[in-house]
Write a protein that holds these residues in place. Sequence first.
Motif, PDB file in Angstrom:
ATOM      1  N   THR A  60       0.827  -1.211   0.000  1.00 11.28           N
ATOM      2  CA  THR A  60       0.000   0.000   0.000  1.00 11.28           C
ATOM      3  C   THR A  60       0.863   1.264   0.000  1.00 11.28           C
ATOM      4  N   ILE A  61       2.154   1.122  -0.088  1.00  8.94           N
ATOM      5  CA  ILE A  61       3.140   2.203  -0.072  1.00  8.94           C
ATOM      6  C   ILE A  61       3.114   2.976   1.248  1.00  8.94           C
ATOM      7  N   ILE A  62       1.992   3.633   1.545  1.00 15.65           N
ATOM      8  CA  ILE A  62       1.916   4.513   2.713  1.00 15.65           C
ATOM      9  C   ILE A  62       2.119   3.742   4.013  1.00 15.65           C
ATOM     10  N   LEU A  63       1.549   2.525   4.101  1.00 13.13           N
ATOM     11  CA  LEU A  63       1.727   1.726   5.319  1.00 13.13           C
ATOM     12  C   LEU A  63       3.176   1.275   5.469  1.00 13.13           C
ATOM     13  N   GLY A  64       3.831   1.023   4.354  1.00 15.91           N
ATOM     14  CA  GLY A  64       5.247   0.657   4.402  1.00 15.91           C
ATOM     15  C   GLY A  64       6.092   1.794   4.932  1.00 15.91           C
ATOM     16  N   ILE A  65       5.791   3.008   4.482  1.00 11.50           N
ATOM     17  CA  ILE A  65       6.524   4.193   4.952  1.00 11.50           C
ATOM     18  C   ILE A  65       6.272   4.405   6.445  1.00 11.50           C
ATOM     19  N   ILE A  66       5.017   4.231   6.865  1.00 17.97           N
ATOM     20  CA  ILE A  66       4.687   4.365   8.285  1.00 17.97           C
ATOM     21  C   ILE A  66       5.472   3.354   9.113  1.00 17.97           C
ATOM     22  N   TRP A  67       5.577   2.118   8.612  1.00 17.28           N
ATOM     23  CA  TRP A  67       6.321   1.080   9.321  1.00 17.28           C
ATOM     24  C   TRP A  67       7.799   1.469   9.492  1.00 17.28           C
ATOM     25  N   VAL A  68       8.375   2.094   8.474  1.00 14.12           N
ATOM     26  CA  VAL A  68       9.761   2.558   8.565  1.00 14.12           C
ATOM     27  C   VAL A  68       9.907   3.566   9.702  1.00 14.12           C
ATOM     28  N   PHE A  69       8.989   4.520   9.794  1.00 10.95           N
ATOM     29  CA  PHE A  69       9.061   5.537  10.844  1.00 10.95           C
ATOM     30  C   PHE A  69       8.789   4.948  12.226  1.00 10.95           C
ATOM     31  N   VAL A  70       7.869   4.000  12.287  1.00  9.74           N
ATOM     32  CA  VAL A  70       7.520   3.376  13.573  1.00  9.74           C
ATOM     33  C   VAL A  70       8.692   2.578  14.150  1.00  9.74           C
ATOM     34  N   THR A  71       9.594   2.124  13.278  1.00  8.41           N
ATOM     35  CA  THR A  71      10.721   1.287  13.721  1.00  8.41           C
ATOM     36  C   THR A  71      12.080   1.967  13.532  1.00  8.41           C
ATOM     37  N   LEU A  72      12.076   3.262  13.307  1.00  6.05           N
ATOM     38  CA  LEU A  72      13.310   3.986  12.968  1.00  6.05           C
ATOM     39  C   LEU A  72      14.416   3.811  14.009  1.00  6.05           C
ATOM     40  N   PHE A  73      14.040   3.839  15.297  1.00  4.83           N
ATOM     41  CA  PHE A  73      15.034   3.788  16.369  1.00  4.83           C
ATOM     42  C   PHE A  73      15.116   2.433  17.062  1.00  4.83           C
ATOM     43  N   VAL A  74      14.414   1.448  16.541  1.00  2.89           N
ATOM     44  CA  VAL A  74      14.397   0.146  17.208  1.00  2.89           C
ATOM     45  C   VAL A  74      15.791  -0.477  17.259  1.00  2.89           C
ATOM     46  N   ALA A  75      16.493  -0.478  16.137  1.00  4.08           N
ATOM     47  CA  ALA A  75      17.827  -1.093  16.100  1.00  4.08           C
ATOM     48  C   ALA A  75      18.811  -0.418  17.061  1.00  4.08           C
ATOM     49  N   PRO A  76      18.953   0.928  17.043  1.00  2.00           N
ATOM     50  CA  PRO A  76      19.872   1.537  18.009  1.00  2.00           C
ATOM     51  C   PRO A  76      19.446   1.353  19.461  1.00  2.00           C
ATOM     52  N   LEU A  77      18.139   1.326  19.723  1.00  2.00           N
ATOM     53  CA  LEU A  77      17.668   1.077  21.083  1.00  2.00           C
ATOM     54  C   LEU A  77      18.030  -0.333  21.534  1.00  2.00           C
ATOM     55  N   MET A  78      17.883  -1.293  20.636  1.00  2.00           N
ATOM     56  CA  MET A  78      18.267  -2.667  20.950  1.00  2.00           C
ATOM     57  C   MET A  78      19.785  -2.776  21.123  1.00  2.00           C
ATOM     58  N   PHE A  79      20.522  -2.036  20.318  1.00  2.00           N
ATOM     59  CA  PHE A  79      21.984  -2.120  20.324  1.00  2.00           C
ATOM     60  C   PHE A  79      22.585  -1.458  21.561  1.00  2.00           C
ATOM     61  N   PHE A  80      22.090  -0.259  21.893  1.00  2.00           N
ATOM     62  CA  PHE A  80      22.689   0.508  22.988  1.00  2.00           C
ATOM     63  C   PHE A  80      22.068   0.230  24.354  1.00  2.00           C
ATOM     64  N   THR A  81      20.775  -0.039  24.380  1.00  2.00           N
ATOM     65  CA  THR A  81      20.090  -0.181  25.676  1.00  2.00           C
ATOM     66  C   THR A  81      19.511  -1.575  25.895  1.00  2.00           C
ATOM     67  N   ASP A  82      19.717  -2.474  24.935  1.00  2.00           N
ATOM     68  CA  ASP A  82      19.287  -3.866  25.057  1.00  2.00           C
ATOM     69  C   ASP A  82      17.776  -3.993  25.239  1.00  2.00           C
ATOM     70  N   LYS A  83      17.014  -3.078  24.629  1.00  2.00           N
ATOM     71  CA  LYS A  83      15.554  -3.157  24.695  1.00  2.00           C
ATOM     72  C   LYS A  83      15.047  -4.305  23.820  1.00  2.00           C
ATOM     73  N   ARG A  84      13.894  -4.833  24.182  1.00  2.00           N
ATOM     74  CA  ARG A  84      13.246  -5.829  23.330  1.00  2.00           C
ATOM     75  C   ARG A  84      12.496  -5.105  22.214  1.00  2.00           C
ATOM     76  N   ILE A  85      12.146  -5.846  21.173  1.00  3.90           N
ATOM     77  CA  ILE A  85      11.584  -5.223  19.970  1.00  3.90           C
ATOM     78  C   ILE A  85      10.364  -4.357  20.269  1.00  3.90           C
ATOM     79  N   PHE A  86       9.370  -4.904  20.963  1.00  7.64           N
ATOM     80  CA  PHE A  86       8.131  -4.151  21.151  1.00  7.64           C
ATOM     81  C   PHE A  86       8.280  -3.022  22.166  1.00  7.64           C
TER      82      PHE A  86
END
Length: 242
Positions: free
Chosen positions: A154-180
């Motif tokens: 749907t294009i727009i939902l894909g873009i929203i998903w990118v923004f919703v998960t923008l900081f997930v990787a650095p948060l997991m990397f630096f602070t050991d947070k779980r995905i959700f």
Amino acid sequence: MMQNKYPQKPGIDFILKQAFFYWNKTLVFQLVFSIFYFGIFLTVLFFFDSRYNILSQYAEAAKYAKDGVEVYSAQLAKIMKSNDGFEKFSWALIGTTIFLYPLNLGFYQIYRKIDLKEKLELGDLLAGYNGLNFFKFIGYYIFWFFVFAYTFQTIILGIIWVFVTLFVAPLMFFTDKRIFEAISLNLKALRMYFLEILVCSIVAVFFKYIGFALFFIGGLFTFPFWNAMIYSLYKTAFSEKR
């Protein structure tokens, strides 16, 4: 925790300058990243294409793009039906993309070492492959990729998903947070810094690919720029208890 030390949020110009600072300080690492990334990806691409001859069939189908999406989609469907190697080809590229994802995490370690004025090493690029990091981030990216593949229709939902998960990787990397838990924090950051994140993301995507558009070799330097922008935004939106 969310950044609350400053009475005024850092401006967009500050975030952009910071991102370009990190990028400029690590040009050699950007080049090595791109050579490694494209070297592996293209090797897999051409190996499987030599076996199943998919790319030439894609090119043939592309001729029908001018006739509309339905006609083009019908031609692609014919390829999938007539060539039993299409599925293997697709899964090989998806698997390669997933395997290469942790390479991005190395930049977060490199940028943090710049902040701490520590010596940079080429091996820092492989931080995402060290120990349990590899399984953690491969697992995360598999989850991220298949949600993205579904929502991007749907294009727009894909873009929203990118923004919703923008900081997930650095948060997991630096602070050991779980995905959700990281997604929840990401949503809070989006509410507080939406304009900054939107503008900086647009700049990052534009700069990421402009190197390929203007002069192909330059793209090897600009392709990983997205990581510098995410780290700059991450530092703006979050502070960590150390």
